[in-house]
Design an enzyme around this catalytic site. Structure first.
Site, PDB file in Angstrom:
ATOM      1  N   LYS A   1       0.851  -1.205   0.000  1.00 20.85           N
ATOM      2  CA  LYS A   1       0.000   0.000   0.000  1.00 20.85           C
ATOM      3  C   LYS A   1       0.880   1.247   0.000  1.00 20.85           C
ATOM      4  O   LYS A   1       0.633   2.204  -0.739  1.00 20.85           O
ATOM      5  CB  LYS A   1      -0.908   0.014   1.241  1.00 20.85           C
ATOM      6  CG  LYS A   1      -2.077  -0.939   1.139  1.00 20.85           C
ATOM      7  CD  LYS A   1      -2.805  -1.048   2.466  1.00 20.85           C
ATOM      8  CE  LYS A   1      -3.715  -2.272   2.472  1.00 20.85           C
ATOM      9  NZ  LYS A   1      -4.062  -2.733   3.818  1.00 20.85           N
TER      10      LYS A   1
ATOM     11  N   GLN B   1      -4.951  -2.164   9.919  1.00 18.28           N
ATOM     12  CA  GLN B   1      -4.831  -3.467   9.251  1.00 18.28           C
ATOM     13  C   GLN B   1      -5.499  -4.554  10.096  1.00 18.28           C
ATOM     14  O   GLN B   1      -5.194  -4.710  11.275  1.00 18.28           O
ATOM     15  CB  GLN B   1      -3.333  -3.789   9.042  1.00 18.28           C
ATOM     16  CG  GLN B   1      -3.075  -5.089   8.310  1.00 18.28           C
ATOM     17  CD  GLN B   1      -3.602  -5.087   6.881  1.00 18.28           C
ATOM     18  OE1 GLN B   1      -3.385  -4.148   6.129  1.00 18.28           O
ATOM     19  NE2 GLN B   1      -4.314  -6.137   6.509  1.00 18.28           N
TER      20      GLN B   1
ATOM     21  N   ASP C   1     -11.227   2.922   4.517  1.00 17.01           N
ATOM     22  CA  ASP C   1     -11.584   1.515   4.311  1.00 17.01           C
ATOM     23  C   ASP C   1     -13.106   1.343   4.223  1.00 17.01           C
ATOM     24  O   ASP C   1     -13.582   0.296   3.789  1.00 17.01           O
ATOM     25  CB  ASP C   1     -11.060   0.656   5.482  1.00 17.01           C
ATOM     26  CG  ASP C   1      -9.801  -0.118   5.119  1.00 17.01           C
ATOM     27  OD1 ASP C   1      -9.524  -0.267   3.911  1.00 17.01           O
ATOM     28  OD2 ASP C   1      -9.110  -0.594   6.044  1.00 17.01           O
TER      29      ASP C   1
END
Ligand code: NDP
Length: 284
Positions: free
Chosen positions: A50, A94, A117
């Site tokens: 990322k 994460q 997200d």
């Protein structure tokens, strides 16, 4: 018939070039903060990718790598700091977190304007209410983008989604419904799954079972999107038996090189959007 391959790598590259051009015209680079707790090898690789992808298009990406035993309170304090830091536009944590964390509380502590997200209840609520201001999770957005690029208008198509998780199946169902598909969601308790799958114009598999979807599950001429990431003898494969499916589908995504590269791209797209909204006063 041999299916046309939907090349996610190429699509991602083209979209990233467009994003890079937009970023180049901004006064400051959009900034994505990634929080990684512990030493899960796959998570470390995902986050490194990322960061690499963000920096390649001129964005800033900071990885906050915390010790496995970090207390919940300390993680909440870091998120609060990032929420109030106007130089940070997007925050992701994460998953999965180590077991002692209350993941729901962690996700809900992220400012919804920085929830790139799209996992927080606020953004999920907007998505399910067909409100275009929703920040939508990257993988469902990647699937929609690939379908629209390939088929154009998808209104009226019957989409069958195998999988009902909060990060793929459910948000994708809303997104396709909002785009006027007729949507069926299947899961591990679904009866007659092969027949249901075979009624789909668009078949999306996101269940994480290697090569579950066989040729009999596919309507001739259907579009098949394989979200699954599995390994057989160390080799990556999807949920779809690709060699069989490509003989009957009209369009199909490969694994690897399909949805995966597009997912990271959509995360960057969300970060750019968050930056623009935060800097134009559209959202706090
Ligand atoms: P989850 O494990 O959270 O959900 C899997 C879903 O599939 C569940 O709803 C489950 O049903 C259903 N399911 C499992 N087995 C079967 C079966 N035999 N028949 C029908 N349905 C079944 O997974 P995720 O949604 O997080 O991920 C799904 C897959 O997509 C994984 O392989 C993951 O690695 C991959 N993935 C890929 C991404 C990408 O960028 N390409 C991003 C995110 C995920 P039930 O609810 O009844 O348990």
């Amino acid at each position: 018939m041999t299916a046309n391959i939907i090349d996610g790598k190429l699509m991602a590259q083209e979209l990233r070039e467009q994003l890079a051009q937009k970023v180049a015209h901004l006064p400051t680079p959009p900034h994505l903060a990634v929080i990684l707790v512990g030493n899960d090898e796959a998570s470390i690789i995902y986050d490194r990718n990322k960061k690499k992808a963000a920096e390649a298009i001129g964005m800033q990406c900071t990885i906050h790598h915390l010790d496995e035993n970090t207390p919940q309170e300390e993680l909440l304090q870091l998120i609060h700091r990032l929420n109030t830091d106007s130089a940070v536009n997007g925050i992701i944590v994460q998953m999965p977190l180590p077991k002692h964390f209350n993941s729901e509380q962690i996700i809900e502590s992220i400012d919804h304007a920085k929830d790139v997200d799209g996992f927080g209840i606020y953004n999920i609520g907007l998505l399910h209410s067909n409100d275009s201001s929703a920040m939508v999770a990257a993988t469902p957005q990647a699937v929609l983008y690939m379908l629209q690029q390939t088929l154009g208008n998808i209104a009226g198509k019957h989409a069958v989604i195998i999988g009902r998780s909060n990060i793929v199946g459910r948000p994708l169902a809303s997104l396709l419904l909002n785009n006027h598909c007729t949507v069926t969601i299947a899961h591990s308790k679904t009866v007659n799954l092969p027949q249901i799958a075979a009624s789909a114009d668009i078949l999306v598999s996101a269940c994480g079972v290697a090569k579950l979807v066989k040729k009999e599950w596919i309507k001739p001429g259907a579009t098949v999107i394989d979200v699954g990431i599995n390994r057989i003898d160390g080799k990556l494969c999807g949920d779809v038996d690709f060699d069989e499916a490509k003989e009957i589908a009209e369009y199909i995504t490969p694994v690897p090189g399909g949805v995966g590269p597009m997912t990271v791209t959509m995360l960057l797209n969300n970060t750019l959007r968050a930056y623009i909204e935060q800097n134009s006063g559209l959202k706090k």
